[in-house]
Design a protein around this motif. Structure first.
Motif, PDB file in Angstrom:
ATOM      1  N   ARG A 138      41.684  32.750  33.854  1.00  0.00           N
ATOM      2  CA  ARG A 138      41.973  34.149  33.573  1.00  0.00           C
ATOM      3  C   ARG A 138      40.835  34.806  32.792  1.00  0.00           C
ATOM      4  O   ARG A 138      40.487  35.955  33.015  1.00  0.00           O
ATOM      5  CB  ARG A 138      43.280  34.248  32.781  1.00  0.00           C
ATOM      6  N   GLU A 139      40.253  34.048  31.839  1.00  0.00           N
ATOM      7  CA  GLU A 139      39.146  34.604  31.068  1.00  0.00           C
ATOM      8  C   GLU A 139      37.879  34.593  31.930  1.00  0.00           C
ATOM      9  O   GLU A 139      37.442  33.547  32.372  1.00  0.00           O
ATOM     10  CB  GLU A 139      38.912  33.773  29.802  1.00  0.00           C
ATOM     11  N   LYS A 140      37.305  35.764  32.131  1.00  0.00           N
ATOM     12  CA  LYS A 140      36.115  35.884  32.965  1.00  0.00           C
ATOM     13  C   LYS A 140      34.878  36.034  32.087  1.00  0.00           C
ATOM     14  O   LYS A 140      34.920  36.650  31.023  1.00  0.00           O
ATOM     15  CB  LYS A 140      36.231  37.083  33.910  1.00  0.00           C
ATOM     16  N   SER A 141      33.766  35.477  32.558  1.00  0.00           N
ATOM     17  CA  SER A 141      32.514  35.582  31.818  1.00  0.00           C
ATOM     18  C   SER A 141      31.354  35.514  32.797  1.00  0.00           C
ATOM     19  O   SER A 141      31.511  35.127  33.961  1.00  0.00           O
ATOM     20  CB  SER A 141      32.396  34.463  30.779  1.00  0.00           C
ATOM     21  N   ASN A 142      30.183  35.887  32.310  1.00  0.00           N
ATOM     22  CA  ASN A 142      28.983  35.834  33.153  1.00  0.00           C
ATOM     23  C   ASN A 142      28.620  34.402  33.536  1.00  0.00           C
ATOM     24  O   ASN A 142      28.050  34.155  34.595  1.00  0.00           O
ATOM     25  CB  ASN A 142      27.812  36.491  32.420  1.00  0.00           C
ATOM     26  N   ILE A 143      28.957  33.462  32.659  1.00  0.00           N
ATOM     27  CA  ILE A 143      28.648  32.060  32.942  1.00  0.00           C
ATOM     28  C   ILE A 143      29.421  31.590  34.173  1.00  0.00           C
ATOM     29  O   ILE A 143      28.889  30.839  35.004  1.00  0.00           O
ATOM     30  CB  ILE A 143      28.979  31.184  31.719  1.00  0.00           C
ATOM     31  N   GLN A 144      30.686  32.042  34.300  1.00  0.00           N
ATOM     32  CA  GLN A 144      31.472  31.646  35.467  1.00  0.00           C
ATOM     33  C   GLN A 144      30.832  32.159  36.754  1.00  0.00           C
ATOM     34  O   GLN A 144      30.770  31.445  37.759  1.00  0.00           O
ATOM     35  CB  GLN A 144      32.891  32.192  35.337  1.00  0.00           C
ATOM     36  N   VAL A 145      30.350  33.387  36.729  1.00  0.00           N
ATOM     37  CA  VAL A 145      29.690  33.958  37.905  1.00  0.00           C
ATOM     38  C   VAL A 145      28.421  33.167  38.235  1.00  0.00           C
ATOM     39  O   VAL A 145      28.137  32.863  39.404  1.00  0.00           O
ATOM     40  CB  VAL A 145      29.351  35.441  37.668  1.00  0.00           C
ATOM     41  N   MET A 146      27.669  32.804  37.200  1.00  0.00           N
ATOM     42  CA  MET A 146      26.439  32.045  37.414  1.00  0.00           C
ATOM     43  C   MET A 146      26.741  30.659  37.988  1.00  0.00           C
ATOM     44  O   MET A 146      26.065  30.199  38.912  1.00  0.00           O
ATOM     45  CB  MET A 146      25.676  31.913  36.097  1.00  0.00           C
TER      46      MET A 146
END
Length: 583
Positions: A186-194
């Motif tokens: 649920r918590e989204k971050s730029n690291i997840q996208v990377m």
């Protein structure tokens, strides 16, 4: 109104305790945490992964370099002056380090899949760091001493690339479970996208990797050329002392069609067989002529050379771990070997109707035979009685003085240069010619001999490439290769490639959808409802007692004496009144 606290019923978690205990020495439940791992621990996880990849590369290199272990030990001998098998401690330490780091990495991946916080124990941190630094030191040492050997990695990919591709594809597909679990939170971050972007790029690169493969054994089996002939390089040095009569005999017994030897000219003009510049490694010169043990072998006369023992060193040092398999008769014969002359070797080849490949070591300029070495060698060939057309030698010099002899070169030349020199054959190291260049040589009727070829996998890809002959230290090993280890048509490999890619992509997509569905389902549940439901499934006396303890805890924390709480047994409640507790 009573504020209910979720009731926790602890169950034994043996596997979780095992994983967290060995990885981070967190054996107790209260020591563990499901919070996010700190940046420091994430850094150590990256170091652990880097160590694993480096050791994987290092182990693969030594697995393939087994073809050239003899050359490695020879280089170490030339630097240290002591002959011993230096590959054994390297292989042992690599195996231990790789096993250790792999085990820790598996535990770390279990931490991630179980939602446990990473916390590598300090002892393991020191172990991983020591393993990493040791491996880096080994890479630097090999690059300094044996830098040309890195070429074997490119050569080996012609044989292993299709299999490595499948292993890598299975590994990346399996990792999709962890990647998907991290990305769909649920918590989204730029690291997840990377992380998602890197994973997709790696997966696509693996799917398309076979487009870059050059595998000679992916071919129509009807196009397979005849089996390459095997040349006994210094005889059969894994079974008997190199460049001795018994070694050449063993090579012929194991199917060698030709013999290769290193020729040195003595001070009195007798060509004899010796690979090294000195006599220290393969004779007992340190006992017979201790003051001259570091002297160039070519400055001894033939009488002095012939007085040396050239077999006892093989029994004592056991360079290929084969001495134990020798019979008493074989040990006695090997122990009495002397330095072999060129005439003896050529007569043996002539008797066996074999041919000979000679690597001539020119004497140094101050040597008495510096200007006459060519004629000394030619007279020995004529004296042996072997037909000149069955003798090939290198270097490619003095062609005008050679009548009837074949000359070859170890230089990598263009087809035009070969024609200008009038050469009809090349003797090349396996790393010097690519598959495409070999095909060009063969198409222009240039015979190519590749050396050293000691492993079946290398022999197989050269066979598929159409090479007519190979030079080997292990003719007894290549004799057991009646057919390339694997051979596959292009259409069959394309089918395997496409099918594995499609299956991998389908599994990855399925895993991502399942993790998304699983995570959304968990987010719709009330944690307190989950805990009470878990308790309801365990309707034992112990659970009821825990409920009563919860009620008393709530009363002590704020209920007045006049307040009344009703808990109905059939719904998981009991009744409380001013006078006490009733059911």
């Amino acid at each position: 109104m009573v504020k209910h606290q979720p009731l926790q019923v602890y169950e034994k978690q043996v596997f979780v305790s095992f994983v967290t205990g060995i990885y981070g020495c967190r054996w107790k439940r209260y020591q563990r945490s499901q919070d996010e791992s700190s940046r420091w621990e994430c850094t150590w996880f990256v170091i652990l992964c880097s160590s694993f990849l480096l050791l994987l590369f290092w182990g693969y290199f030594w697995l393939m370099a087994r073809n050239d272990f003899n050359d490695f030990n020879w280089l170490v001998y030339n630097r240290s002056g002591e002959w011993r098998d230096e590959t054994m401690p390297i292989l042992a330490s690599t195996t231990v380090g790789f096993s250790y780091v792999t085990f820790l990495l598996i535990l770390a991946l279990f931490h991630i899949s179980l939602g446990q916080q990473l916390n590598l124990y300090w002892v393991h941190k020191m172990g991983v760091l020591a393993t990493l630094l040791t491996t880096i030191s080994g890479v630097i040492f090999v690059d300094d001493l044996w830098g040309d050997e890195w070429d074997i990695l490119l050569a080996s990919l012609q044989y292993t690339a299709p299999f490595l591709h499948l292993v890598a594809l299975v590994t990346v597909t399996a990792i999709s479970w962890l990647v998907a679990g991290y990305v769909v939170r649920r918590e989204k971050s730029n690291i997840q996208v990377m992380v998602l972007f890197i994973y997709i790029v790696v997966l696509l690169a693996l799917c398309l990797a076979p487009l870059t493969f050059t595998c000679p054994c992916i071919m129509d089996r009807h196009s397979l050329k005849p089996r390459p002939s095997v040349i006994g390089r210094r005889g059969a040095p894994m079974l008997a002392p190199e460049n001795t009569v018994v070694s050449f005999n063993r090579a012929l017994q194991h199917g060698a069609s030709s013999l290769e030897a290193d020729v040195t000219i003595s001070v009195d003009g007798v060509p004899f067989l010796m690979r090294d510049h000195t006599l220290r490694r393969t004779t007992d010169v340190t006992k017979v002529f201790p003051a001259r043990q570091y002297e160039d072998a070519s400055f001894f006369n033939w009488t002095e050379i012939r007085s040396l023992n050239a077999g006892q060193w093989f029994l004592e040092s056991d360079p290929y771990w084969t001495a134990a398999s020798l019979t008493a008769k074989e040990r006695s014969r090997i122990g009495n070997q002397t330095v072999c002359s060129l005439v003896e070797m050529l007569r043996l080849a002539a008797k066996a109707n074999s041919s000979a490949l000679l690597n001539i070591h020119k004497p140094p300029p101050e040597h008495p035979r510096y200007r006459s070495w060519f004629m000394d060698t030619l007279r020995a060939v004529q004296k042996a009685g072997i037909p000149l057309k069955r003798v090939t030698w290198t270097p490619d010099t003095d062609r005008g003085r050679v009548r009837g002899l074949h000359q070859t070169t170890s230089e990598k030349l263009s087809v035009e240069a070969i024609r200008q020199r009038g050469i009809t054959s090349l003797t090349l190291h396996y790393s010097k010619a690519s598959h495409k260049e070999l095909q060009e040589y063969l198409a222009n009727n240039v015979s190519v001999t590749v050396y050293p070829v000691n492993e079946p996998w290398l022999y197989s890809i050269l066979w598929c490439s159409g090479v007519p002959s190979v030079s080997s230290d292990a003719p007894h090993v290549l004799r057991k290769v009646p057919y390339p280890i694997w051979l596959m048509s292009q259409s069959a490999y394309n089918f395997i490639w496409m099918t594995s890619d499609l299956v991998s992509v389908a599994i990855v997509i399925g895993v991502f959808f399942f993790q998304k569905w699983r995570m959304s389902g968990m987010q719709n549940y009330n944690p307190e409802h989950i805990m009470l439901s878990a308790v309801a499934r365990r309707s034992s006396r112990d659970v009821n007692i825990m409920k009563e303890k919860l009620i008393f805890s709530e009363l002590n924390n704020g209920l007045s004496s006049t307040e009344e709480l009703s808990l109905y047994p059939e719904n998981g409640y009991v009744r409380y009144s001013h006078g006490g507790l009733s059911r």
